[in-house]
Enzyme design. Structure first.
Site, mmCIF file in Angstrom:
data_model
loop_
_atom_site.group_PDB
_atom_site.id
_atom_site.type_symbol
_atom_site.label_atom_id
_atom_site.label_comp_id
_atom_site.label_asym_id
_atom_site.label_seq_id
_atom_site.Cartn_x
_atom_site.Cartn_y
_atom_site.Cartn_z
ATOM 1 N N ASP A 60 37.143 25.845 40.139
ATOM 2 C CA ASP A 60 37.963 26.608 39.188
ATOM 3 C C ASP A 60 37.889 28.115 39.403
ATOM 4 O OD1 ASP A 60 35.373 26.494 38.265
ATOM 5 O OD2 ASP A 60 35.900 26.222 36.162
ATOM 6 N N THR A 61 36.824 28.624 40.002
ATOM 7 C CA THR A 61 36.848 30.064 40.271
ATOM 8 C C THR A 61 37.846 30.345 41.399
ATOM 9 O OG1 THR A 61 34.964 29.961 41.775
ATOM 10 C CG2 THR A 61 34.477 30.411 39.507
#
Ligand code: LAN
Length: 724
Positions: free
Chosen positions: A453-454
């Site tokens: 998700d980063t």
């Protein structure tokens, strides 16, 4: 500043430093480290920045001053006017990432054992922090908001003593009383026993085995550590090395005293081998399973009677090779604070204190430390640089604040920051790492670990901003494609996305979880939050470039959506694992459905999600979800509404296009009313969590999620508030 916990009556009994001498240094790779200047002259030559003053809790005479905002957009602008003053020159925002109370002992023990002098200001500030965060009973828990445990109390007590607190100081006396009431250090969980063993304050015989030989198993063996969640494998790696070699620091007067102080019984009389499974009730989140206990028993017999020494040696040799790989991959920053401190000890024993490797790793440890009004803490990571820049950019883009020329400049600065932080090296296969080239890490490029998700949030932010009129495009299409390539390799069999890597082994491995204090740590899992971030990023990418791997991307998105849909609970909620909890997860899940045009009007899932959230709205218009929701799995509240949780719930309702304005407007009003005259907000309770049981603060969430909610509301429902 945050209303931090302080204990003025206790902290005045210990030395206090002049906060005005602290400065925040930012490295070329955005590494953040605090330095205590040696005198007033130096301080004068380097005036404090607004951000430094804010972090240190000093007077902000140059803060903006506003009349209460009359519209949501005005409130967003006020909020951003404050937040932009915290942006650092290289384009990122820094953050005191505090919460866990088991990190400081690692770094303090490592400095002490390796006889490395503590940098100026550390002993006083760390002592201040621990004293200010003491519970009423004199002890410490696993995190700042938790009840006292043996883990928290025995290790932090030891830290205070190492840093110079006398054993008869009232704070030490109170802490010891609390520890003894809990059963003394003998009742430590596995990780606590381990740290005390490195300090020679616990006998290695009292440890359940951590065999380094596990690393000698062929990779295909189902329990091979290479299949574990990366944090667990990177922690058990140095633990295995130190346990395998049974390395403890030499005994001295302080250690002798600690041996007396930490235990209820006389140290010499304790048969440690009988206490491997003695763990205090208040420390137990994940009790041992029968399988683990049997395995430990078997291993113990094997170690005592059969284990050839050459096998052990081979195991520790292999472990050290892997430690070196981890150190080199991350330029000694290491994956996280726990393995960084442990790897420091391994490097010290293996390569010596004058080695380059040791000097480098000690230097990197500084980047975990943070100074704030109530003292110095060790953060959960070496920063949140990429994560925060990405969300801020998305908030500014979505709320159209980019239309202001000055804000556009800030955004370009942040965009260029993300450009520099995209991982350029391929670490796949090096020390069991996943693919990395093209990904974005959570903190900085040096740490360099891919996170699903980063990578996605950074990719989305870059794509969104690079598509806006008059914005430069520093990240080339080929590099954006590399990010997509990494993501496409990360989908799990159940179509969801996990944190750092695709799932490598089954949940059954949790039966072997030896760390009694955390839940669900052995392997990766799919998370609705991570899955949504990937969906949003891939969708945004197809808008930017509609030819590259088009079919695969479409299929991945459709499959990922099915995971999000299937993980909705019957009451319409989603369980969130990386922040608190149902409000956080709802913000993500509703957004993934929105990308395929599903909204309240046409989708039962969105309708149920809205109903769930609205049933939790409080009379003041806000939401007040507490970290206990993550611990128990049930929606749980704190006493008052919270800005961040309210923003998440509002964003979720807006993503779902909830058709009635009133409840959303009430939430927006709550955010506006909570805003201070300088545009900032305060958050009264913690926002984040990990491993089910450890709360962790994300102090910038109150800024960019509030700005996002206010801005989106103005766009979607009109920029006015009925009651004004
Ligand atoms: C984090 C922080 C960020 C977080 C998100 C990106 C929000 C999440 O969506 C994926 C997982 C991730 C990257 C994450 C994993 C676990 C971390 C690194 C932490 C919660 C910060 C601290 C924590 C780490 C494990 C702390 C050290 C403790 C151990 C038990 C080793």
């Amino acid at each position: 500043m945050e209303p931090c916990r302080t204990r003025p009556e206790w902290s005045k009994t210990i030395p206090k430093l002049d906060k005005r001498l602290w400065r925040l240094n930012i490295g070329p790779d955005a590494g953040e480290s605090w330095e205590y200047l040696s005198n007033e002259e130096e301080a004068k030559a380097r005036p404090l920045s607004f951000a430094e003053k804010y972090f240190l809790g000093l007077d902000l005479e140059d803060a903006p001053k506003f009349q209460p905002a009359k519209t949501p957009l005005e409130s967003a602008v006020h909020g951003y006017e404050f937040f932009r003053r915290l942006q650092l020159n290289d384009g990122h925002w820094a953050s005191p990432y505090e919460g866990p109370m088991f990190l400081l002992p690692g770094i303090v023990f490592s400095f002490y054992i390796t006889q490395t002098p503590f940098p100026r200001g550390w002993p006083e500030e760390i002592t201040q922090y621990l004293v200010n965060h003491t519970n009423d009973d004199g002890g410490w828990g696993i995190h700042t908001e938790g009840a006292s445990t043996v883990f928290g109390t025995s290790l932090n007590y030891t830290v205070l003593r190492i840093l110079g607190m006398k054993r008869d100081h009232p704070i030490a006396v109170r802490a010891r009383a609390c520890l003894h009431k809990l059963g003394g250090a003998i009742a430590n969980p596995h990780w606590g026993k381990f740290w005390l063993a490195t300090l020679n304050c616990y006998d290695w015989k009292g440890m359940n085995p951590i065999p380094p030989e596990l690393w000698l198993l062929p990779d295909w063996v189902p329990i091979h550590p290479g299949k574990w969640w990366c944090h667990v494998r990177q922690v058990y790696l140095p633990m295995g090395y130190l346990y395998g070699e049974q390395l403890s620091c030499p005994i001295n007067t302080l250690i002798r005293e600690l041996r007396e102080e930490l235990y209820v019984d006389d140290y010499k009389s304790i048969d440690f081998s009988k206490h491997r499974n003695t763990v205090c009730e208040s420390d137990l989140y994940h009790p041992h399973t029968t399988i683990l206990n049997s395995l430990n028993w078997l291993m113990d017999k094997y170690f005592t009677f059969l284990r050839p020494q050459w096998m052990r040696k081979l195991g520790t040799k292999k472990a050290y090779q892997l430690i070196q790989i981890e150190n080199e991959n991350t330029d000694y920053a290491c994956l996280g604070p726990v393995n960084a401190a442990m790897n420091t000890l391994c490097v010290y024993y293996q390569e010596g204190p004058s080695s380059k490797a040791f000097q480098k790793i000690i230097r990197r440890l500084h980047e975990f430390m943070w100074v704030q009004p109530e003292g110095m803490l060790m953060r959960g990571t070496n920063g949140l640089q990429v994560w925060e820049a990405s969300f801020t950019l998305s908030a500014l883009a979505d709320s159209r604040l980019y239309e202001s020329k000055i804000y556009r400049k800030d955004m370009i600065n942040a965009l260029k920051f993300l450009d520099r932080q995209q991982i350029r090296n391929e670490y796949a296969g090096k020390g069991y790492r996943h693919n990395s080239k093209g990904a974005w890490p959570f903190s900085n490029i040096t740490q360099g670990y891919t996170v699903s998700d980063t990578t996605s949030e950074a990719l989305r932010a870059v794509l969104t901003v690079q598509s806006l009129p008059e914005f430069e495009k520093p990240v080339s299409l080929s590099r954006l494609k590399e990010a997509v390539d990494v993501l496409l390799l990360m989908q799990n069999k159940n179509f969801g996305f996990a944190s750092y890597e695709p799932v490598r082994a089954g949940e059954w491995l949790e039966h072997l979880n030896p760390a009694e204090v955390f839940g669900k740590i052995m392997v990766e899992y799919s998370y609705p939050e991570c899955t949504t971030s990937v969906v949003l990023a891939l969708r945004e990418f197809t808008r930017y470039d509609d030819s590259y791997r088009r079919e695969e991307i479409e299929q991945t998105i459709q499959d990922a959506l099915s995971f999000v849909i299937n993980s909705q609970q019957p009451d319409g909620s989603w369980y969130g694992s990386w922040a608190i909890c149902f409000t956080y997860a709802a913000m993500f899940a509703t957004d993934s459905l929105a990308t395929v045009g599903r909204c309240f009007e046409n989708c039962d899932i969105q309708r149920k999600a809205c109903e769930f959230l609205l049933s939790k709205q409080r009379s003041d218009g806000g939401w007040s979800e507490s970290y206990m929701a993550c611990v128990t799995g049930y929606y749980t509240e704190t006493d008052s509404s919270l800005v961040t949780q309210t923003s998440w719930a509002l964003l979720a309702l807006m993503h779902a296009k909830y058709p009635h304005r009133k409840p959303i407007e009430r939430g927006i009003q709550f955010i506006m009313k909570s805003q201070a005259g300088d545009g900032s907000w305060k958050q009264k309770s913690i926002e984040g969590i990990f491993n089910k049981s450890v709360a962790i603060a994300y102090p910038n969430y109150k800024f960019y999620f509030s700005i996002h909610a206010l801005g989106l509301f103005a766009r979607q429902y009109g920029n006015y508030i009925s009651e004004y």
